[in-house]
Design a protein around this motif. Structure first.
Motif, PDB file in Angstrom:
ATOM      1  N   ALA A 348       0.523  -1.061  -0.070  1.00 39.56           N
ATOM      2  CA  ALA A 348      -0.098  -0.211   0.086  1.00 39.56           C
ATOM      3  C   ALA A 348       1.063   1.061  -0.334  1.00 39.56           C
ATOM      4  O   ALA A 348       0.593   2.550  -0.418  1.00 39.56           O
ATOM      5  CB  ALA A 348      -0.695  -0.108   0.986  1.00 39.56           C
ATOM      6  N   ASP A 349       1.738   0.813   0.559  1.00 37.54           N
ATOM      7  CA  ASP A 349       2.983   2.453   0.515  1.00 37.54           C
ATOM      8  C   ASP A 349       3.439   2.644  -1.462  1.00 37.54           C
ATOM      9  O   ASP A 349       3.294   4.022  -1.325  1.00 37.54           O
ATOM     10  CB  ASP A 349       4.262   2.275   1.740  1.00 37.54           C
ATOM     11  N   VAL A 350       3.837   1.856  -1.180  1.00 38.85           N
ATOM     12  CA  VAL A 350       4.772   1.393  -2.723  1.00 38.85           C
ATOM     13  C   VAL A 350       3.211   1.864  -3.583  1.00 38.85           C
ATOM     14  O   VAL A 350       4.330   3.232  -4.572  1.00 38.85           O
ATOM     15  CB  VAL A 350       4.953   0.260  -2.913  1.00 38.85           C
ATOM     16  N   ARG A 351       2.080   1.988  -3.628  1.00 44.26           N
ATOM     17  CA  ARG A 351       1.156   2.535  -4.150  1.00 44.26           C
ATOM     18  C   ARG A 351       1.249   4.038  -4.058  1.00 44.26           C
ATOM     19  O   ARG A 351       1.012   4.443  -5.113  1.00 44.26           O
ATOM     20  CB  ARG A 351       0.165   1.822  -4.560  1.00 44.26           C
ATOM     21  N   ASP A 352       1.617   4.108  -2.892  1.00 42.86           N
ATOM     22  CA  ASP A 352       1.392   5.833  -2.304  1.00 42.86           C
ATOM     23  C   ASP A 352       2.027   6.806  -2.763  1.00 42.86           C
ATOM     24  O   ASP A 352       2.044   7.804  -2.714  1.00 42.86           O
ATOM     25  CB  ASP A 352       0.737   5.709  -1.279  1.00 42.86           C
ATOM     26  N   HIS A 353       3.108   5.868  -3.299  1.00 45.62           N
ATOM     27  CA  HIS A 353       4.607   6.778  -3.223  1.00 45.62           C
ATOM     28  C   HIS A 353       5.559   5.933  -4.356  1.00 45.62           C
ATOM     29  O   HIS A 353       6.333   5.553  -3.725  1.00 45.62           O
ATOM     30  CB  HIS A 353       5.344   6.739  -1.363  1.00 45.62           C
ATOM     31  N   ALA A 354       6.025   6.800  -5.240  1.00 47.28           N
ATOM     32  CA  ALA A 354       6.041   6.457  -6.609  1.00 47.28           C
ATOM     33  C   ALA A 354       7.312   6.544  -6.279  1.00 47.28           C
ATOM     34  O   ALA A 354       7.951   5.760  -7.423  1.00 47.28           O
ATOM     35  CB  ALA A 354       6.255   8.042  -7.814  1.00 47.28           C
ATOM     36  N   ASP A 355       8.569   7.405  -5.890  1.00 48.50           N
ATOM     37  CA  ASP A 355       9.736   7.498  -5.368  1.00 48.50           C
ATOM     38  C   ASP A 355       9.793   6.373  -4.264  1.00 48.50           C
ATOM     39  O   ASP A 355      11.457   5.333  -5.067  1.00 48.50           O
ATOM     40  CB  ASP A 355      10.128   8.534  -4.588  1.00 48.50           C
ATOM     41  N   LEU A 356       9.363   5.151  -3.837  1.00 52.21           N
ATOM     42  CA  LEU A 356       9.550   4.117  -3.405  1.00 52.21           C
ATOM     43  C   LEU A 356       9.459   2.773  -4.572  1.00 52.21           C
ATOM     44  O   LEU A 356       9.993   2.143  -3.908  1.00 52.21           O
ATOM     45  CB  LEU A 356       8.341   3.961  -1.928  1.00 52.21           C
ATOM     46  N   ALA A 357       8.787   3.277  -5.403  1.00 52.87           N
ATOM     47  CA  ALA A 357       9.002   2.521  -6.230  1.00 52.87           C
ATOM     48  C   ALA A 357       9.957   1.797  -6.521  1.00 52.87           C
ATOM     49  O   ALA A 357       9.941   1.303  -7.397  1.00 52.87           O
ATOM     50  CB  ALA A 357       7.043   2.528  -7.016  1.00 52.87           C
ATOM     51  N   GLU A 358      10.720   2.728  -7.037  1.00 52.30           N
ATOM     52  CA  GLU A 358      11.785   2.416  -7.721  1.00 52.30           C
ATOM     53  C   GLU A 358      12.854   2.066  -6.749  1.00 52.30           C
ATOM     54  O   GLU A 358      13.924   1.580  -7.374  1.00 52.30           O
ATOM     55  CB  GLU A 358      12.886   4.733  -7.873  1.00 52.30           C
ATOM     56  N   LYS A 359      12.235   2.435  -5.742  1.00 51.35           N
ATOM     57  CA  LYS A 359      13.736   0.862  -4.519  1.00 51.35           C
ATOM     58  C   LYS A 359      13.428  -0.396  -4.180  1.00 51.35           C
ATOM     59  O   LYS A 359      14.292  -0.662  -3.963  1.00 51.35           O
ATOM     60  CB  LYS A 359      13.549   2.450  -3.008  1.00 51.35           C
ATOM     61  N   VAL A 360      12.586  -0.652  -5.514  1.00 56.06           N
ATOM     62  CA  VAL A 360      12.159  -2.460  -5.202  1.00 56.06           C
ATOM     63  C   VAL A 360      13.019  -2.980  -5.165  1.00 56.06           C
ATOM     64  O   VAL A 360      13.111  -2.497  -6.858  1.00 56.06           O
ATOM     65  CB  VAL A 360      10.749  -2.224  -5.258  1.00 56.06           C
ATOM     66  N   VAL A 361      13.524  -4.198  -5.268  1.00 56.52           N
ATOM     67  CA  VAL A 361      14.689  -4.323  -5.553  1.00 56.52           C
ATOM     68  C   VAL A 361      13.884  -5.373  -6.774  1.00 56.52           C
ATOM     69  O   VAL A 361      12.550  -5.778  -7.622  1.00 56.52           O
ATOM     70  CB  VAL A 361      14.987  -5.903  -4.569  1.00 56.52           C
ATOM     71  N   PHE A 362      15.009  -5.612  -7.357  1.00 59.17           N
ATOM     72  CA  PHE A 362      14.462  -6.001  -8.790  1.00 59.17           C
ATOM     73  C   PHE A 362      13.944  -7.583  -8.826  1.00 59.17           C
ATOM     74  O   PHE A 362      12.538  -7.505  -9.636  1.00 59.17           O
ATOM     75  CB  PHE A 362      15.736  -6.512  -9.675  1.00 59.17           C
ATOM     76  N   GLU A 363      13.625  -8.132  -7.511  1.00 59.67           N
ATOM     77  CA  GLU A 363      12.790  -9.483  -7.878  1.00 59.67           C
ATOM     78  C   GLU A 363      11.341  -9.345  -7.082  1.00 59.67           C
ATOM     79  O   GLU A 363      10.608 -10.459  -7.469  1.00 59.67           O
ATOM     80  CB  GLU A 363      13.326 -10.619  -6.930  1.00 59.67           C
ATOM     81  N   ASP A 364      11.567  -8.199  -6.486  1.00 58.67           N
ATOM     82  CA  ASP A 364      10.228  -7.910  -5.952  1.00 58.67           C
ATOM     83  C   ASP A 364       9.566  -7.361  -7.107  1.00 58.67           C
ATOM     84  O   ASP A 364       7.957  -7.113  -6.908  1.00 58.67           O
ATOM     85  CB  ASP A 364       9.698  -7.111  -4.625  1.00 58.67           C
ATOM     86  N   ARG A 365       9.377  -6.759  -7.899  1.00 56.09           N
ATOM     87  CA  ARG A 365       9.383  -5.811  -9.322  1.00 56.09           C
ATOM     88  C   ARG A 365       7.722  -6.260  -9.821  1.00 56.09           C
ATOM     89  O   ARG A 365       6.571  -5.623  -9.680  1.00 56.09           O
ATOM     90  CB  ARG A 365      10.134  -5.024 -10.162  1.00 56.09           C
ATOM     91  N   GLU A 366       8.399  -7.261 -10.302  1.00 50.30           N
ATOM     92  CA  GLU A 366       6.441  -8.172 -10.552  1.00 50.30           C
ATOM     93  C   GLU A 366       5.639  -8.635  -9.892  1.00 50.30           C
ATOM     94  O   GLU A 366       4.380  -8.120 -10.281  1.00 50.30           O
ATOM     95  CB  GLU A 366       7.548  -9.056 -11.607  1.00 50.30           C
ATOM     96  N   LEU A 367       5.873  -8.441  -8.543  1.00 49.57           N
ATOM     97  CA  LEU A 367       4.891  -8.235  -7.664  1.00 49.57           C
ATOM     98  C   LEU A 367       3.935  -6.704  -7.541  1.00 49.57           C
ATOM     99  O   LEU A 367       2.426  -7.099  -7.246  1.00 49.57           O
ATOM    100  CB  LEU A 367       5.625  -8.692  -6.215  1.00 49.57           C
ATOM    101  N   LEU A 368       4.234  -6.112  -7.609  1.00 52.21           N
ATOM    102  CA  LEU A 368       3.492  -5.049  -8.131  1.00 52.21           C
ATOM    103  C   LEU A 368       3.252  -4.653  -9.399  1.00 52.21           C
ATOM    104  O   LEU A 368       1.885  -4.411  -9.323  1.00 52.21           O
ATOM    105  CB  LEU A 368       4.692  -3.576  -8.590  1.00 52.21           C
ATOM    106  N   ASN A 369       3.172  -5.110  -9.848  1.00 54.03           N
ATOM    107  CA  ASN A 369       1.965  -5.605 -10.979  1.00 54.03           C
ATOM    108  C   ASN A 369       1.195  -6.243 -10.844  1.00 54.03           C
ATOM    109  O   ASN A 369      -0.294  -6.052 -11.007  1.00 54.03           O
ATOM    110  CB  ASN A 369       2.821  -5.804 -12.944  1.00 54.03           C
TER     111      ASN A 369
END
Length: 373
Positions: A348-369
């Motif tokens: 929920a925090d990642v969805r609310d903070h675009a700058d935080l999404a950029e810090k998500v590690v590569f292996e977990d980025r597909e989980l955002l989608n």
């Protein structure tokens, strides 16, 4: 008694507000009138502290024309090279001194930028922490001299063993070897790279302040310890203070009692907590039943969360919250030491903070989608 050399053109403005038992550790000097005497005293002190501003004028021209605490520190540092004690920078206007782009909860990053060991606002809490830092520096120096005098040159312990001794790791614990292995992964400073006890203390304290205490490492917070044991934090807090039962005594034995322990939030040796978990997992009775029996009269409240992790806020500062890993992703930025695992942040925090999404590690980025669909 430890000693602090404090350089400030208006030292009494801060020191006069402090309790006598705190104030007496500080030996203050005016940077314009007593610069030479300050540097001479600094050679034998446990901690250098510099006020950042020597003027109430914050204009760019004044910043270009006049010296400040940071520039004076750099002069002292150049003269002493690496053979110096720890140093701290303080200010009543810290934002103007070191910037505002870093969360106050990550002050160690501001210290690293300034090439000092610590930065802070002028307050009683800061002064008390600095006294604790000076005490730690003094104690480490004495321990180093004791180790040097008792160990023969041909039988000198390894750097990791010296660090374990200086951090007061329990000597007879069954998990000491595991603690040494974990400490080695945290890349402790090579203390033999400097000669003065002051400098060795600085290396160890800088490592603790910048790379160890702000993150889960071979030392972990109460929240991490509770999550590893499968306990709610309230239950862990009660048990960690209990000495009348077996589990309380185990937790007391795993509590970190080394430098800065009294000045920082409680920490535990990760190897000690993991040894407790392993021991009850291998017992003849169920894990929870074994914990309950060892806790005696203290109630056991287990986490009802699958794959518990400690949650960090959008600034990547750990909170007291424990959540399920399925509701989080891992994130880190360029300031995380290489040996430190990424922080867990809520989706929920990642969805609310675009700058935080950029810090998500590569292996977990597909989980955002996946979670956004």
């Amino acid at each position: 008694m430890s000693s602090i050399v404090y350089v400030d053109d208006k030292a009494d403005d801060w020191l006069a507000s402090l309790p006598e038992n705190v104030r007496q550790t500080f030996r203050d000097f005016d940077p314009k009138e007593e610069a030479k005497a300050a540097f001479e005293a600094a050679s034998a002190s446990d901690l250098w502290v510099f006020d950042f501003f020597y003027s109430d004028d914050r204009t760019q021209q004044i910043a270009l024309d006049e010296d400040n605490g940071l520039s004076l520190f750099q002069k002292w540092r150049r003269l002493k090279l690496e053979e110096r004690p720890p140093a701290a920078l303080v200010s009543s206007d810290l934002e103007s001194a070191v910037g505002s782009d870093i969360s106050p909860g990550r002050g160690h990053i501001l210290a690293q930028r300034a090439s000092v060991e610590w930065v802070g606002e002028k307050s009683q809490a800061t002064a008390e922490f600095l006294v604790g830092l000076a005490d730690a520096s003094n104690a480490i120096q004495k321990s180093i001299m004791a180790i040097t005098s008792t160990d023969r040159a041909g039988d000198r312990p390894l750097n990791e063993e010296i660090c374990l001794r200086l951090l007061n790791a329990p000597k007879e614990s069954p998990w000491r070897t595991s603690a040494e292995r974990q400490l080695d992964r945290a890349r402790p400073p090579l203390l033999s790279s400097v000669s003065e006890p002051q400098a060795k203390a600085r290396l160890l304290l800088a490592w603790l302040l910048h790379n160890v205490l702000p993150y889960p490492s071979f030392l972990i917070s109460a929240q991490h310890a509770a999550a590893r044991l499968g306990l709610k934090t309230e239950s862990f807090a009660l048990l960690s203070q209990a000495e009348a039962n077996d589990l309380g005594r185990m937790l007391q034995a795993a509590r970190y009692e080394g430098p800065l322990a009294a000045s920082s939030p409680d920490k535990w040796w990760r190897a000690g907590i993991d040894d407790i978990v392993w021991g009850f997992s291998q017992g003849k009775v169920d894990y929870i039943e074994g914990l309950s029996a060892a806790a005696g009269a203290v109630p056991i409240n287990m986490l009802d969360i699958e794959d518990p992790v400690v949650v960090s806020n959008p600034d990547l500062v750990e909170t007291d919250e424990i959540a399920s890993a399925k509701d989080c992703v891992r994130a880190q930025d360029e300031h995380f030491p290489p040996d430190v695992p990424p922080a867990w942040v809520k989706l929920a925090d990642v969805r609310d903070h675009a700058d935080l999404a950029e810090k998500v590690v590569f292996e977990d980025r597909e989980l955002l989608n996946v979670h956004s669909q």
